[in-house]
Design an enzyme around this catalytic site. Structure first.
Site, PDB file in Angstrom:
ATOM      1  N   ASP A 180      -6.840  -8.262  13.105  1.00 21.46           N
ATOM      2  CA  ASP A 180      -8.201  -7.714  13.062  1.00 21.46           C
ATOM      3  C   ASP A 180      -9.260  -8.803  12.867  1.00 21.46           C
ATOM      4  OD1 ASP A 180      -7.569  -5.119  13.561  1.00 21.46           O
ATOM      5  OD2 ASP A 180      -7.579  -4.468  11.474  1.00 21.46           O
ATOM      6  N   PHE A 204     -14.769  -3.185   2.670  1.00 23.82           N
ATOM      7  CA  PHE A 204     -15.889  -2.231   2.635  1.00 23.82           C
ATOM      8  C   PHE A 204     -16.037  -1.558   1.268  1.00 23.82           C
ATOM      9  CE2 PHE A 204     -13.785  -2.000   6.920  1.00 23.82           C
ATOM     10  CZ  PHE A 204     -14.521  -3.047   7.437  1.00 23.82           C
ATOM     11  N   HIS A 207      -5.731  -3.485   2.589  1.00 26.48           N
ATOM     12  CA  HIS A 207      -5.908  -4.513   3.622  1.00 26.48           C
ATOM     13  C   HIS A 207      -6.635  -5.748   3.084  1.00 26.48           C
ATOM     14  CE1 HIS A 207      -4.579  -1.129   5.879  1.00 26.48           C
ATOM     15  NE2 HIS A 207      -4.739  -1.691   7.063  1.00 26.48           N
ATOM     16  N   SER A 253      -4.158   4.611   6.862  1.00 25.75           N
ATOM     17  CA  SER A 253      -4.144   3.162   6.587  1.00 25.75           C
ATOM     18  C   SER A 253      -4.020   2.880   5.103  1.00 25.75           C
ATOM     19  CB  SER A 253      -5.429   2.506   7.094  1.00 25.75           C
ATOM     20  OG  SER A 253      -5.495   2.579   8.482  1.00 25.75           O
ATOM     21  N   GLU A 273     -19.059   4.264   2.885  1.00 24.92           N
ATOM     22  CA  GLU A 273     -18.479   3.715   1.655  1.00 24.92           C
ATOM     23  C   GLU A 273     -19.416   3.788   0.457  1.00 24.92           C
ATOM     24  OE1 GLU A 273     -18.590   1.997   4.549  1.00 24.92           O
ATOM     25  OE2 GLU A 273     -16.530   2.217   5.237  1.00 24.92           O
ATOM     26  N   ARG A 293       0.826  -1.220   0.000  1.00 24.61           N
ATOM     27  CA  ARG A 293       0.000   0.000   0.000  1.00 24.61           C
ATOM     28  C   ARG A 293       0.853   1.260   0.000  1.00 24.61           C
ATOM     29  NH1 ARG A 293      -1.304   0.945   6.125  1.00 24.61           N
ATOM     30  NH2 ARG A 293       0.192  -0.502   7.026  1.00 24.61           N
ATOM     31  N   ARG A 334      -1.810  -5.156   3.333  1.00 20.74           N
ATOM     32  CA  ARG A 334      -1.425  -4.278   4.422  1.00 20.74           C
ATOM     33  C   ARG A 334       0.032  -4.435   4.851  1.00 20.74           C
ATOM     34  NH1 ARG A 334      -0.502  -3.961   9.846  1.00 20.74           N
ATOM     35  NH2 ARG A 334      -1.330  -2.088  10.850  1.00 20.74           N
TER      36      ARG A 334
END
Lengths: 330, 287
Positions: free
Chosen positions: A130, A96, A122, A50, A71, A23, A180
């Protein structure tokens, strides 16, 4: 055996290979693309750092819209901005976006043929702690079925940067999938990258099979190929960074030469990159195939390495799949 | 201020639009009846008075934008566009037919004069917000372009609207004007039975929108509300237009059953007869 013209990272197979989050390459790429083209705008659903959009947001505050945790609005506002001539990049976690806002992406962006770039960070089980709610392993499946939407999964940070530049110039909607965690740098600034053209990274004279991989699994594929070579089994390795449009020519060429294929992705086994390859081959040149991916399961908490092993995506799993597929050759 | 002559013209155009809606629905054999008839006056006001547009140059850069969020009422959009000169009125009879430009829900590629494709509810306001945001990036507050978004009231059940309302309010998008067709019906029943919306004005107000409630069949009220909305400089505007679903045809009025079905041939003929004789005062192109 590595294809020299690909100019891969010289430290690729060494223990001290550089590790950079994929990323991060997107963040730098967007900053550079934004400097070149002022039509580019950034939209983010409360995950600016992020998704690494903060670099762009800081440099171009007038061209950045903080969307909040919304979103669906994110996708459709971007569509509206594109209608006025902007080139919106929108970011969130892949779970999302394109997860929660799939219909908005399908209708307001793709059905409308708007020049919007969807960036899902991610992705994959390697998000880790997570847990399953945040591990997008269905996103390739749900994006590649949407007409017009290009789907690009870079293998490292450098490729992510180039992919971002090219997506900015690509006319039409595109989805860029990012992981990620830090992952090994496979390519260099000099490596060839073009959306829609698969890269053959390793090409022995007499391959027994080919491994086709995308994302950070490209590194695992190369390590596996290296291990197998030590046991006398030579395999081709393909970096299939663009799932759509699919590079049929390269894949069919590799299939004809190797007569056996293993696909590797950090995604559900069904519906993703492996399925895209299987669909192409079954209609044109069927060869024995093994698909490596998460087998109809949800993720869970754990370290990235634990999860990669648990869900059968590790080097040992790939090696066994290669051995199985070779055994199935006629 | 509207002159009497102009009001007469708008009434006549609204009547033409209503008759064309019936014609189109009869030819299609499917589609929505109540919403298009209820919104005919507002579409007449928009296409023959309020919108800055040029039917001969649908891609004119400086045109106002109209986003129809509740795409299922597109027969009224198509009819207004046809009567305004975007395409032949006769083409309305191809509504929903195979390969027709008039898709069952509007598609901007099939009919490039529509600003955006719509049908799935709840995403139009977001797109209008995006357009207004892009305009502000390019032209700041000096822009005199307006972005209209037409929404159904039942459509407000979709949560995405409230995401867009929140963003529009935060961004103080002064050139954004939402018009809600407050006709109190949706497919399964009256809105307040299916999913209560009241107090609707307070909800928008609390999201920092300038709110007006009007009679959606009064051209003076429509004109005055849009003028006020344009004068508001620090907020986006919403006009809650109270309309009668099925307006103009006695048999269809105020019945939620007419939300999602077309008239039969007999019902359509009766409707056209009633519209032709409407008050005996309006002579439309239809005669």
């Amino acid at each position: 055996m590595l294809v020299e013209s690909q100019k891969l990272n010289p430290k690729l197979l060494k223990l001290d290979v550089e590790q950079v989050p994929i990323r991060k390459g997107f963040g730098e790429g967007l900053l550079g693309a934004g400097e070149k083209d002022e039509r580019i705008v950034g939209l983010c659903a409360d995950l600016t750092e992020s998704t690494q959009m903060h670099l762009f947001a800081r440099k171009f505050p007038q061209r950045f819209i903080q969307m909040g945790v919304a979103e669906q609005n994110l996708a459709s506002v971007a569509s509206g901005m594109a209608a006025m001539g902007k080139i919106p990049f929108l970011t969130s976690y892949a779970m999302f976006s394109p997860g929660r806002n799939w219909e908005q992406i399908r209708t307001t962006i793709c059905y409308n043929d708007r020049n919007v770039k969807i960036v899902g960070s991610h992705a994959g089980v390697s998000v880790g702690p997570d847990g399953g709610t945040h591990q997008a392993i269905e996103d390739i499946a749900i994006t590649r079925v949407i007409p017009r939407l290009a789907v690009v999964v870079p293998c490292d940070a450098i490729e992510a940067k180039k992919a971002t530049w090219q997506i900015a110039r690509w006319t039409g909607p595109a989805y860029l999938r990012l992981a990620r965690e830090k992952s090994p740098v496979v390519t260099t600034e000099e490596s060839f990258f073009e959306i829609g053209k698969a890269n053959i990274l390793r090409e022995p004279a007499k391959p027994r099979a080919a491994i086709i991989a995308c994302g950070q699994m490209v590194y695992n594929a190369l390590i596996t190929a290296n291990d197998l070579a030590a046991t006398g089994i030579e395999v081709t390795v393909v970096n299939l960074h663009t799932i759509k449009p699919l590079d049929a020519e390269t894949i069919l060429g590799v299939a004809a030469k190797c007569e056996a294929i293993v696909t590797v992705e950090e995604h559900q086994k069904r519906g993703g990159m492996g399925s895209a390859v299987a669909e192409l081959l079954v209609e044109n040149y069927p060869v024995p195939m093994e698909l490596i991916g998460v087998d109809d399961l949800f993720g869970q908490s754990g370290t990235p390495q634990e999860l990669i092993e648990h869900y059968g995506l590790g080097v040992n799993h790939i090696r066994q799949a290669v051995q199985r597929v070779i055994a199935r050759k006629r | 201020m509207l002159y009497d002559e102009k009001i007469k013209l708008l009434e006549q155009k609204a009547n033409d639009i209503r008759m064309s809606v019936i014609d189109a629905l009869l030819a299609a054999g499917s589609g929505h009846t109540a919403g298009p008839l209820g919104m005919a006056d507002i579409f007449s006001a928009l296409y023959f008075h309020l919108l800055k547009h040029d039917p001969k140059r649908p891609d004119w850069t400086d045109r106002d934008r109209l986003v129809l969020s509740n795409g299922h009422i597109c027969p009224v959009l198509y009819a207004a566009m046809a009567h305004a000169g975007y395409f032949p009125v006769e083409e309305l009879k191809t509504l929903r037919h195979f390969s027709s430009r008039l898709q069952g829900h509007p598609h901007r590629e099939w009919l490039p004069m529509v600003e955006t494709s719509s049908g799935p509810l709840g995403s139009g306001l977001s797109q209008a917000v995006g357009m207004a945001l892009a305009e502000r990036i390019d032209h700041g507050r000096s822009s005199d372009k307006f972005f209209y978004c037409l929404l159904g009231d039942g459509e407000l059940d979709e949560g995405q609207n409230w995401e867009a309302i929140m963003l529009g309010g935060r961004e103080k998008l002064h050139n954004l004007i939402a018009i809600i067709d407050r006709n109190n019906i949706q497919i399964d029943g009256f809105t307040e039975d299916v999913m209560p919306l009241e107090s609707l004005a307070d909800k928008w107000r609390s999201f920092n929108w300038h709110v007006q409630e009007i009679d959606g069949h009064s051209f003076e009220a429509i004109d005055e509300a849009v003028s006020q909305a344009k004068a508001v400089f620090s907020q986006p505007s919403v006009i809650i237009a109270h309309t009668i679903p099925g307006k103009g045809v006695h048999e269809f009025e105020r019945k939620y059953e007419w939300h999602g079905k077309p008239p039969t041939k007999e019902e359509g003929e009766l409707a056209l007869k009633e519209l032709r004789s409407l008050g005996g005062k309006i002579k439309g192109e239809h005669e």
